[in-house]
Design an enzyme around this catalytic site. Structure first.
Site, mmCIF file in Angstrom:
data_model
loop_
_atom_site.group_PDB
_atom_site.id
_atom_site.type_symbol
_atom_site.label_atom_id
_atom_site.label_comp_id
_atom_site.label_asym_id
_atom_site.label_seq_id
_atom_site.Cartn_x
_atom_site.Cartn_y
_atom_site.Cartn_z
ATOM 1 N N ILE A 431 -101.202 -40.717 19.529
ATOM 2 C CA ILE A 431 -100.717 -39.893 18.486
ATOM 3 C C ILE A 431 -101.001 -40.839 16.928
ATOM 4 C CG2 ILE A 431 -99.363 -38.280 17.522
ATOM 5 C CD1 ILE A 431 -100.890 -37.639 20.255
ATOM 6 N N SER A 433 -98.835 -43.631 15.456
ATOM 7 C CA SER A 433 -98.081 -44.822 15.025
ATOM 8 C C SER A 433 -97.801 -45.587 16.392
ATOM 9 C CB SER A 433 -96.656 -44.482 14.592
ATOM 10 O OG SER A 433 -96.053 -43.428 15.322
ATOM 11 N N TRP A 561 -91.903 -30.798 3.872
ATOM 12 C CA TRP A 561 -91.115 -31.898 3.951
ATOM 13 C C TRP A 561 -90.819 -32.633 2.609
ATOM 14 C CZ3 TRP A 561 -92.821 -34.416 9.236
ATOM 15 C CH2 TRP A 561 -92.619 -33.560 10.071
ATOM 16 N N HIS A 641 -102.308 -32.832 15.343
ATOM 17 C CA HIS A 641 -101.154 -32.931 16.258
ATOM 18 C C HIS A 641 -100.301 -32.001 15.548
ATOM 19 C CE1 HIS A 641 -98.299 -34.714 18.987
ATOM 20 N NE2 HIS A 641 -97.655 -34.770 17.852
ATOM 21 N N HIS A 694 -89.635 -39.637 22.995
ATOM 22 C CA HIS A 694 -88.040 -39.754 22.475
ATOM 23 C C HIS A 694 -87.196 -40.160 23.729
ATOM 24 C CE1 HIS A 694 -90.217 -36.351 20.273
ATOM 25 N NE2 HIS A 694 -89.595 -37.122 19.543
ATOM 26 N N CYS A 726 -96.150 -37.634 21.354
ATOM 27 C CA CYS A 726 -95.803 -37.944 19.908
ATOM 28 C C CYS A 726 -96.235 -39.410 19.421
ATOM 29 C CB CYS A 726 -94.556 -37.489 19.561
ATOM 30 S SG CYS A 726 -94.271 -36.652 17.966
#
Length: 753
Positions: A431, A433, A561, A641, A694, A726
């Site tokens: 994705i 990083s 954000w 994404h 996660h 992610c």
């Protein structure tokens, strides 16, 4: 009729994020429970005192939370999922942490509760879980203990309690399905007990938060308010509190309730004060939410005075923040790097308390001189060259429908892209990083602090990018990324390179638990003075024959954000950002980057609270993305994404983005999310996330294969990509390598059939 002022809540984390540090120290076993509790006591005492010194009449108590205020309410009601319970049935602070994060210094680890956005803010709450036949009882007396604490310090207090119907609305049924509203009669006795305890302590007013009343609630939920509040009346005065939107559509329900006052958000709502005054019972107090609790701008107090003055003296009136100040940084006075002009435009939580005191004094005395003096900088801002860029405004005005259209339809583009990239079936990618190691963070920090010169910094970043390319080639991935070693945060990084943004040193706000964010502030028209990502993307591409994706954060996410301007619409800001990033797409393309990803994780969370307002938002949100992407040629592949769990209700808009490839978070839902894409007959390519980043768990080859086969039953295999859920920023390299190796192997197995 003396007018009083109050806040609906105050930031919890502390000016230097003391709460975060104390929580994380306790979780790591480096401090005791008593030391943690002492930090909480010290912060509460300090925050009450600071509000009082700033001139606040009624102090909120119960706004402090060890993790999240919805979770605090769940514990108050004895609502603890079975997997998180102590063996002896008791409830303590570790019970709370097990629900919030899955583990605590004591007790058995268990899956954390689900977390989701608090209405349309960037704060997250822990979702209450309901099972059939569960019991409720007062088990966690934090609110009462903190009221005792504040009273002992001599404060005039107003306890804050999340209302029963909003609390039920925010929760989810687990296991056998039933109507969660049926639990209302079981929780009301606990609320009655809490209100009785507060009455015993001499409390006059309780702020009972029912923000669900600004939503388009089903009729059964609206009908539940009257019997619920009939049961709660009589022990103390209740200030029914709403925020984030107006209440006019539900005013008939509200005015029938046996409460003594109503708080309305006059910043985000469209309610007319005079009209509200006419429709509310004459003996009710009106709390006017005039100071924006969720942005950083100084208020034009002269304007606020005019907004409210027509009803002064006609009913009991308080002035307040629009919502809790939880969503605002604490104190502007510690910001030493903002230049004087820009700093004069802002007000953080403590300055907002001062604004309330000034406004209250003027309304009581009729003397508005202090208001004019306070408002002068924000009025002067309207003409500042820091705010207005004629070139940006001219370019925005010149946008045509053609600017948001790719040259050709997806089918034509897909053919050109297949010819250019010659990717195998089940193409693999990530994705964006890669792990942000201690070395990377230290490198960035040293450069930021001036301990490292630009040349050495660039050499260090280049080496991390080189390593990321080597790792990916070794793993056998098909489409690579440069790993984003140079980026601290996906929004902050772009904000730092765009004109129109400023940053604070200590402007932290709580996102959830111990996580805090420091949003950029949009102060003026947005433009791009120079290319942002091109150099590193080009460098990464020079080291491999495989395509390397350019990585951009999309305009709606950057807007959502950040703290936005209040003098122009959100649509205007989003489209200005889109135009700036459109130039970045063109420059990446010119530099030989053939695949460009524009992340829009916030597209859905930016939705207005009322469905009737969705279409307008989605129209400009989609248009902003398309303006950003449409400059790309046919053989440039645009990816996007998104990471959230609900697509059904916005599928039209997702398709309208017209991205060539969309990657989504699906592993935790076991590919169920693809159902919406299947039913909609989504025409373009999809990369359903095959493992949850996660979690440190490494998925097996078999598990990934099974998920992909499941996906292929819903979406034609030739349109499927293979990728994690992610970005991998928060993971370590060992589990990243292992998980990606298994992912690549699963794709290769499927190619072989």
């Amino acid at each position: 009729m003396t007018i009083l002022n109050h806040t609906l809540g105050f930031p919890r984390v502390g000016l230097r994020r003391e709460l975060k540090k104390a929580q994380e120290s306790y979780w790591a076993g480096n401090s005791t429970r008593e030391e943690l509790l002492a930090v909480g006591r010290e912060l509460r005492a300090r925050h009450w005192d600071q509000q009082k010194q700033a001139g606040i009449d009624l102090l909120p108590v119960g706004d402090f939370a060890w993790y999240d205020h919805v979770l605090t309410t769940s514990l108050l009601l004895g609502n603890v999922p079975a997997r998180h319970q102590n063996k002896d049935g008791s409830v303590d602070i570790d019970t709370l942490f097990r629900i919030g994060r899955g583990r605590a210094p004591t007790g058995e680890p268990a899956a954390a509760a689900e977390m989701t956005k608090w209405f349309n803010t960037n704060y997250h709450y822990m979702v209450p879980e309901f099972v059939k036949g569960q019991q409720f009882k007062l088990t966690w007396t934090q609110l009462l203990d903190e009221v005792d604490e504040a009273l002992a310090l001599g404060h005039k207090v107003k306890p804050v309690l999340l209302g029963p119907i909003t609390w039920l609305w925010l929760g989810k049924v687990k296991g056998e399905q039933f109507d969660r509203l049926s639990l209302l009669n079981d929780i009301l006795p606990v609320y009655q007990q809490v209100l009785a305890e507060l009455a015993k302590r001499g409390i006059e007013w309780v702020q009972i938060d029912e923000p669900a009343l600004v939503l388009e609630l089903p009729q059964a939920w609206l009908d539940a308010y009257k019997p619920a509040y009939d049961a709660l009346q009589g022990q103390v005065k209740l200030l029914l509190t709403t925020y984030f939107e107006g209440v006019t559509p539900n005013l008939d329900t509200i005015t029938a309730l046996p409460v003594q006052g109503l708080h309305v958000d006059l910043v985000h709502g469209k309610d007319d004060v005079v009209e509200l005054h006419k429709r509310l019972p004459s003996d009710w107090l009106l709390s006017a939410g005039l100071i924006n609790g969720r942005n950083v701008w100084r208020a034009d107090l002269t304007e606020k005075y005019v907004q409210i003055k027509d009803i002064v003296g006609k009913r009991d009136l308080w002035v307040a923040s629009s919502c809790s100040l939880l969503h605002s940084p604490i104190d502007l006075s510690v910001e030493t790097r903002l230049d004087a002009e820009v700093k004069s435009w802002f007000a953080f939580a403590l300055q907002k308390c001062h604004e309330l005191a000034l406004l209250c004094d003027a309304l009581n005395s009729g003397d508005t001189a202090a208001l004019a003096e306070w408002s002068a900088p924000i009025q002067a801002r309207r003409h500042s060259t820091r705010v207005h860029n004629p070139a940006v405004e001219k370019r925005l005005a010149a946008i045509t429908a053609q600017d948001s259209q790719r040259a050709n339809v997806y089918e034509v583009r897909a053919e050109a892209q297949r010819a250019r990239f010659k990717l195998p079936a089940w193409p693999t990618t990530t994705i964006g990083s890669f792990p942000q190691t201690t070395e990377i963070r230290t490198l960035r920090l040293d450069f930021k602090k001036g301990n490292l010169d630009a040349n050495n910094y660039r050499t260090g970043i280049a080496e991390h990018i080189r390593q990321a390319i080597v790792e990916q080639e070794r793993l056998g991935l098909d489409v690579l990324v440069h790993g984003e070693a140079e980026r601290n945060d996906m929004v902050e990084y772009f904000g730092e390179h765009l004109d129109g943004f400023v940053f604070t040193q200590n402007g932290w706000v709580q996102s959830y638990g111990s996580r805090c964010v420091k949003p950029p502030i949009v102060i003026g028209d947005v433009s791009r003075p120079a290319p942002i990502t091109v150099e590193w993307a080009k460098y990464a591409q020079s080291m491999t024959d495989k395509p390397v994706k350019g990585m951009l954060t999309g305009p709606v996410t950057i807007l959502c954000w950040s703290f936005p301007r209040e003098d122009v619409s959100r649509e205007t800001i989003a489209k200005q950002i889109a135009l700036a990033l459109r130039d970045e797409v063109a420059d990446l393309e010119a530099a030989g980057i053939g695949i460009i990803q524009i992340d829009e994780p916030a597209l859905r969370e930016g939705l207005p609270l009322r469905r009737s307002d969705w279409d307008a938002y989605l129209q400009w949100g989609v248009e902003a993305f398309r303006i950003n992407a449409a400059v790309a040629k046919d053989d440039t592949q645009i990816h996007t994404h998104m990471c959230y769990c609900e697509f059904n209700d916005i599928m039209d808009s997702i398709a309208a983005l017209d991205a060539d490839v969309i990657t989504i978070e699906t592993s935790r839902s076991d590919m169920e999310l693809l159902e919406s894409f299947e039913e909609f007959d989504y025409p373009n390519e999809i990369g359903p996330g095959v493992y949850d980043i996660h979690s440190p768990n490494v998925p097996s080859v078999e598990w990934i294969e099974a998920l992909l086969k499941k996906a292929a039953k819903r979406i034609p295999a030739e349109r499927l990509w293979v990728n994690p859920d992610c970005g991998l920023k928060t993971r370590g390299w060992p589990e990243t390598r292992a998980a990606l190796a298994n992912m690549v192997q699963a794709a290769q197995n499927l190619r072989r059939g």
